[in-house]
Design a protein around this motif. Structure first.
Motif, PDB file in Angstrom:
ATOM      1  N   ALA A  59      18.745  12.122   5.660  1.00 18.87           N
ATOM      2  CA  ALA A  59      17.443  12.020   4.579  1.00 18.87           C
ATOM      3  C   ALA A  59      16.188  11.269   5.276  1.00 18.87           C
ATOM      4  CB  ALA A  59      18.132  11.005   3.489  1.00 18.87           C
ATOM      5  N   ARG A  60      15.085  11.685   4.516  1.00 21.17           N
ATOM      6  CA  ARG A  60      13.873  11.044   4.896  1.00 21.17           C
ATOM      7  C   ARG A  60      13.848   9.932   4.206  1.00 21.17           C
ATOM      8  NH1 ARG A  60       9.598  13.330   2.836  1.00 21.17           N
ATOM      9  NH2 ARG A  60      10.521  14.349   1.435  1.00 21.17           N
ATOM     10  N   VAL A  61      13.014   8.677   4.625  1.00 21.54           N
ATOM     11  CA  VAL A  61      12.842   7.493   4.071  1.00 21.54           C
ATOM     12  C   VAL A  61      11.298   7.333   3.680  1.00 21.54           C
ATOM     13  CG1 VAL A  61      13.006   4.783   3.896  1.00 21.54           C
ATOM     14  CG2 VAL A  61      14.907   6.430   5.137  1.00 21.54           C
ATOM     15  N   ASP A 113       3.433  -0.962   7.905  1.00 20.69           N
ATOM     16  CA  ASP A 113       3.640  -0.152   9.186  1.00 20.69           C
ATOM     17  C   ASP A 113       4.525  -1.051  10.243  1.00 20.69           C
ATOM     18  OD1 ASP A 113       1.803   1.906   8.182  1.00 20.69           O
ATOM     19  OD2 ASP A 113      -0.048   1.055   9.253  1.00 20.69           O
ATOM     20  N   ALA A 114       4.357  -2.226  10.311  1.00 17.25           N
ATOM     21  CA  ALA A 114       5.486  -2.859  11.188  1.00 17.25           C
ATOM     22  C   ALA A 114       6.725  -3.046  10.704  1.00 17.25           C
ATOM     23  CB  ALA A 114       5.028  -4.388  11.201  1.00 17.25           C
ATOM     24  N   TYR A 115       7.023  -2.918   9.409  1.00 15.19           N
ATOM     25  CA  TYR A 115       8.258  -2.987   8.710  1.00 15.19           C
ATOM     26  C   TYR A 115       9.002  -1.507   9.035  1.00 15.19           C
ATOM     27  CZ  TYR A 115      11.831  -2.591   4.813  1.00 15.19           C
ATOM     28  OH  TYR A 115      12.854  -2.654   4.111  1.00 15.19           O
ATOM     29  N   ALA A 116       8.083  -0.245   8.831  1.00 11.10           N
ATOM     30  CA  ALA A 116       8.785   0.679   9.327  1.00 11.10           C
ATOM     31  C   ALA A 116       9.151   1.082  10.541  1.00 11.10           C
ATOM     32  CB  ALA A 116       7.460   1.975   8.854  1.00 11.10           C
ATOM     33  N   LYS A 117       8.300   0.521  11.520  1.00  9.11           N
ATOM     34  CA  LYS A 117       8.859   0.599  12.912  1.00  9.11           C
ATOM     35  C   LYS A 117      10.136  -0.210  13.114  1.00  9.11           C
ATOM     36  CE  LYS A 117       3.977   0.763  14.688  1.00  9.11           C
ATOM     37  NZ  LYS A 117       2.950   0.220  15.265  1.00  9.11           N
ATOM     38  N   GLY A 118      10.947  -1.004  12.355  1.00  6.96           N
ATOM     39  CA  GLY A 118      12.205  -1.470  12.546  1.00  6.96           C
ATOM     40  C   GLY A 118      13.262  -0.546  12.279  1.00  6.96           C
ATOM     41  N   THR A 175       5.341   5.670   4.985  1.00  9.08           N
ATOM     42  CA  THR A 175       5.153   4.539   3.946  1.00  9.08           C
ATOM     43  C   THR A 175       3.802   4.802   3.283  1.00  9.08           C
ATOM     44  OG1 THR A 175       3.269   3.787   5.842  1.00  9.08           O
ATOM     45  CG2 THR A 175       5.652   2.936   6.031  1.00  9.08           C
ATOM     46  N   ARG A 176       3.793   4.064   2.181  1.00  5.08           N
ATOM     47  CA  ARG A 176       2.582   4.170   0.998  1.00  5.08           C
ATOM     48  C   ARG A 176       2.522   2.954   0.439  1.00  5.08           C
ATOM     49  NH1 ARG A 176       3.879   9.584  -2.268  1.00  5.08           N
ATOM     50  NH2 ARG A 176       3.951  11.051  -0.618  1.00  5.08           N
TER      51      ARG A 176
END
Length: 156
Positions: free
Chosen positions: A38-40, A63-68, A77-78
């Motif tokens: 799935a996509r997140v 953005d930093a959170y998504a890189k994890g 992200t939105r």
């Protein structure tokens, strides 16, 4: 379960960095995304109040959170504006998420004794919901992330 889109609403606006509960949400969502291909989609609500002017913006934090997320997990992200309990529910409905991985951390009213207002609103969605609660250690670590340990404002 065949999830195509996993929604992850996270509270990042009041913290210097991603709080422990948000990290656990990311871990659960990543495992499910890998298992189901799935996509997140990670959501956070913009804060109108800058509690710590030197802190990162919500956009920078998300953005930093998504890189994890692990390599290979498709993450978008939105950052959305408005009251979290209203706009997050609408955003999840609008994107057609198949699953929500959320956390609960506040008790703002007598109606939300066991859940925060956003988590309570999410329970009314017609989408499967995985709701994570913070441990006492998570809560203590999150409190420390909200307020700087050394008050530099009043240094003499």
């Amino acid at each position: 379960m065949d999830a195509r889109l996993i929604a992850v609403p996270v509270a990042l606006q009041r913290y210097v960095d991603a709080p422990p509960l948000a990290i656990r949400q990311r871990d659960v969502a990543a495992a499910l995304a890998i298992a189901t291909h799935a996509r997140v989609l990670v959501f956070s609500v913009e804060s109108e109040l800058a509690l710590l002017p030197q802190a990162l913006t919500v956009e920078q934090k998300i953005d930093a959170y998504a890189k994890g997320f692990p390599a290979g997990v498709d993450v978008e992200t939105r950052v959305i504006g408005g009251k979290a309990s209203d706009v997050i529910v609408h955003a999840i409905e609008d994107v057609g998420a198949d699953l929500v991985v959320a956390g609960t951390h506040s008790k703002r009213s007598t109606l939300d004794v066991n859940l925060g207002s956003t988590a309570s609103a999410l329970t009314r969605l017609a989408v499967p919901l995985i709701l994570l609660r913070p441990t006492p250690d998570d809560e203590e670590r999150a409190r420390k992330m909200m307020v700087p340990h050394e008050p530099t404002l009043f240094a003499y």
